[in-house]
Write a protein that holds these residues in place. Structure first.
Motif, PDB file in Angstrom:
ATOM      1  N   UNK A 179       0.874  -1.173   0.000  1.00  0.00           N
ATOM      2  CA  UNK A 179       0.000   0.000   0.000  1.00  0.00           C
ATOM      3  C   UNK A 179       0.910   1.221   0.000  1.00  0.00           C
ATOM      4  N   UNK A 180       0.951   1.906  -1.140  1.00  0.00           N
ATOM      5  CA  UNK A 180       1.953   2.951  -1.364  1.00  0.00           C
ATOM      6  C   UNK A 180       1.270   4.303  -1.485  1.00  0.00           C
ATOM      7  N   UNK A 181       1.731   5.310  -0.734  1.00  0.00           N
ATOM      8  CA  UNK A 181       1.125   6.640  -0.837  1.00  0.00           C
ATOM      9  C   UNK A 181       1.514   7.316  -2.139  1.00  0.00           C
ATOM     10  N   UNK A 182       0.764   8.341  -2.540  1.00  0.00           N
ATOM     11  CA  UNK A 182       1.101   9.056  -3.773  1.00  0.00           C
ATOM     12  C   UNK A 182       2.375   9.879  -3.601  1.00  0.00           C
ATOM     13  N   UNK A 183       3.013  10.187  -4.730  1.00  0.00           N
ATOM     14  CA  UNK A 183       4.148  11.100  -4.731  1.00  0.00           C
ATOM     15  C   UNK A 183       3.587  12.501  -4.967  1.00  0.00           C
ATOM     16  N   UNK A 184       3.767  13.431  -4.038  1.00  0.00           N
ATOM     17  CA  UNK A 184       3.167  14.760  -4.213  1.00  0.00           C
ATOM     18  C   UNK A 184       3.825  15.538  -5.356  1.00  0.00           C
ATOM     19  N   UNK A 185       2.993  16.028  -6.277  1.00  0.00           N
ATOM     20  CA  UNK A 185       3.476  16.853  -7.397  1.00  0.00           C
ATOM     21  C   UNK A 185       2.454  17.949  -7.670  1.00  0.00           C
ATOM     22  N   UNK A 186       2.895  18.954  -8.397  1.00  0.00           N
ATOM     23  CA  UNK A 186       1.989  19.980  -8.902  1.00  0.00           C
ATOM     24  C   UNK A 186       1.370  19.440 -10.185  1.00  0.00           C
ATOM     25  N   UNK A 187       0.107  19.039 -10.132  1.00  0.00           N
ATOM     26  CA  UNK A 187      -0.522  18.390 -11.287  1.00  0.00           C
ATOM     27  C   UNK A 187      -0.781  19.400 -12.399  1.00  0.00           C
ATOM     28  N   UNK A 188      -0.334  19.051 -13.608  1.00  0.00           N
ATOM     29  CA  UNK A 188      -0.619  19.848 -14.807  1.00  0.00           C
ATOM     30  C   UNK A 188      -1.686  19.150 -15.644  1.00  0.00           C
ATOM     31  N   UNK A 189      -1.468  17.857 -15.910  1.00  0.00           N
ATOM     32  CA  UNK A 189      -2.429  17.071 -16.685  1.00  0.00           C
ATOM     33  C   UNK A 189      -2.353  15.624 -16.205  1.00  0.00           C
ATOM     34  N   UNK A 190      -3.408  15.144 -15.576  1.00  0.00           N
ATOM     35  CA  UNK A 190      -3.394  13.814 -14.991  1.00  0.00           C
ATOM     36  C   UNK A 190      -3.648  12.676 -15.958  1.00  0.00           C
ATOM     37  N   UNK A 191      -3.907  12.980 -17.230  1.00  0.00           N
ATOM     38  CA  UNK A 191      -4.393  11.940 -18.134  1.00  0.00           C
ATOM     39  C   UNK A 191      -3.360  10.864 -18.457  1.00  0.00           C
ATOM     40  N   UNK A 192      -2.096  11.205 -18.558  1.00  0.00           N
ATOM     41  CA  UNK A 192      -1.099  10.209 -18.932  1.00  0.00           C
ATOM     42  C   UNK A 192      -0.480   9.472 -17.766  1.00  0.00           C
ATOM     43  N   UNK A 193      -0.845   9.867 -16.546  1.00  0.00           N
ATOM     44  CA  UNK A 193      -0.193   9.300 -15.359  1.00  0.00           C
ATOM     45  C   UNK A 193      -0.408   7.791 -15.258  1.00  0.00           C
ATOM     46  N   UNK A 194      -1.629   7.337 -15.539  1.00  0.00           N
ATOM     47  CA  UNK A 194      -1.919   5.917 -15.447  1.00  0.00           C
ATOM     48  C   UNK A 194      -1.151   5.087 -16.462  1.00  0.00           C
ATOM     49  N   UNK A 195      -0.900   5.659 -17.633  1.00  0.00           N
ATOM     50  CA  UNK A 195      -0.142   4.943 -18.660  1.00  0.00           C
ATOM     51  C   UNK A 195       1.337   4.870 -18.293  1.00  0.00           C
ATOM     52  N   UNK A 196       1.865   5.956 -17.721  1.00  0.00           N
ATOM     53  CA  UNK A 196       3.244   5.920 -17.228  1.00  0.00           C
ATOM     54  C   UNK A 196       3.367   4.885 -16.120  1.00  0.00           C
ATOM     55  N   UNK A 197       2.375   4.861 -15.248  1.00  0.00           N
ATOM     56  CA  UNK A 197       2.327   3.849 -14.181  1.00  0.00           C
ATOM     57  C   UNK A 197       2.376   2.458 -14.802  1.00  0.00           C
ATOM     58  N   UNK A 198       1.579   2.241 -15.847  1.00  0.00           N
ATOM     59  CA  UNK A 198       1.505   0.927 -16.475  1.00  0.00           C
ATOM     60  C   UNK A 198       2.821   0.485 -17.085  1.00  0.00           C
ATOM     61  N   UNK A 199       3.464   1.380 -17.841  1.00  0.00           N
ATOM     62  CA  UNK A 199       4.748   1.028 -18.444  1.00  0.00           C
ATOM     63  C   UNK A 199       5.803   0.735 -17.402  1.00  0.00           C
TER      64      UNK A 199
END
Length: 319
Positions: free
Chosen positions: A247-267
């Motif tokens: 169970x891993x907490x999020x990495x805090x960032x200043x979000x610009x566009x969340x749409x590609x985050x899940x794909x980066x996670x996947x790769x």
């Protein structure tokens, strides 16, 4: 398609298209007048993300026989993704997706995939099943199950894998792309996959459970060995059939566009699983990759290299 003995680390299958994003954030489409053009589509982005991390990657998809299709194949090659199985479909235009960007958490998507997206025209008889079988990781998505002939092709690929290696089902629920109930097809795919990845809503579609631990248990009961439940601002839960839990907490960032985050996670998830890291290390690494892309405007071109992920992990206290 016929196998050539060229073993890939990762083969992804499914959606590809052109993303057109306003170059100014916080502006509705009705008022936007400048746009950036990017390679898009979740399986294409996952392929790019894995290639950026040094993996040998190919994509199975389709584009229209048009300039946008030419652009997408050129982009894939430029990112180091093998495009041998990205063919043209004469009857359907390459899809376009517009997005509105309202950080930190509102990114409406507008899909233009009519009358039908070329990536849904992949037929089972066109697949190189031997190459799919030999890939160390095979990644498919829920959208690939939404319509024929893609549905039959996706299930044929899963059956060819027969749970060999790592077979990932990205639950990828896009309700606007479905005309019928997804349940039976998700059930069949889960029985043939070894890893399931999705957020709470996607888990609910697949299993009827949205609470993270209940959803993970339901995914394991449906047949996978590893359930990864993305929890947005609450981080990620991963549960393995062998009893391992991360169970891993999020990495805090200043979000610009969340749409590609899940794909980066996947790769990055594919990369970590291939590297044989422990479960928490894999999820922390994938989480960091996703955070990097959330802090950038684009999707594919924003995918991080390994040194960038390691730098973020170092700032966050390591893997």
């Amino acid at each position: 398609m016929s196998g050539d003995g060229f073993g890939f680390d990762v083969i992804t299958m499914g959606r590809i298209g052109v993303d057109l994003y306003p170059l100014t954030t916080g502006v509705p489409l009705a008022e936007a007048d400048t746009f950036g053009k990017f390679l898009g589509g979740s399986p294409a982005n996952v392929a790019v993300a894995a290639a950026r991390l040094g993996r040998r990657v190919a994509l199975i998809s389709r584009t229209g026989a048009d300039p946008f299709g030419t652009y997408l194949r050129s982009e894939l090659r430029g990112f180091g993704v093998d495009d041998r199985w990205v063919a043209e479909v004469a009857d359907h235009p390459t899809p376009i997706t517009f997005c509105e960007i309202f950080p930190p958490d509102r990114f409406p998507l507008y899909f233009y995939r009519l009358p039908k997206a070329p990536d849904l025209e992949i037929a089972a008889g066109e697949l190189d099943l031997e190459a799919i079988r030999q890939a160390r990781v095979f990644w498919m998505t829920g959208t690939g199950l939404s319509e024929e002939p893609s549905r039959a092709a996706t299930l044929a690929a899963l059956e060819a894998r027969s749970k060999s290696g790592t077979t990932v089902f990205d639950l990828d629920w896009r309700p606007m792309l479905w005309r019928e109930k997804p349940g039976p097809y998700y059930e069949r795919a889960l029985a043939l996959a070894t890893v399931a990845v999705g957020n709470a809503e996607e888990c609910a579609v697949a299993t009827g459970e949205s609470e993270p631990y209940a959803a993970a248990r339901a995914l394991l009961a449906a047949g996978v060995e590893l359930a990864v439940v993305k929890r947005g601002p609450e981080g990620v839960l991963a549960v393995h059939r062998d009893g391992a839990v991360a169970e891993v907490p999020p990495v805090p960032v200043q979000v610009v566009n969340g749409l590609g985050a899940g794909d980066a996670f996947g790769g990055a998830l594919c990369h970590g699983l291939l590297a044989g890291w422990d479960l928490e290390g894999v999820v922390r690494y994938a989480n960091a990759a996703g955070a990097i892309v959330a802090s950038r405007l684009a999707c594919a071109s924003a995918m991080p290299f390994a040194d960038e992920v390691e730098e973020v992990l170092g700032r966050a206290g390591g893997v």
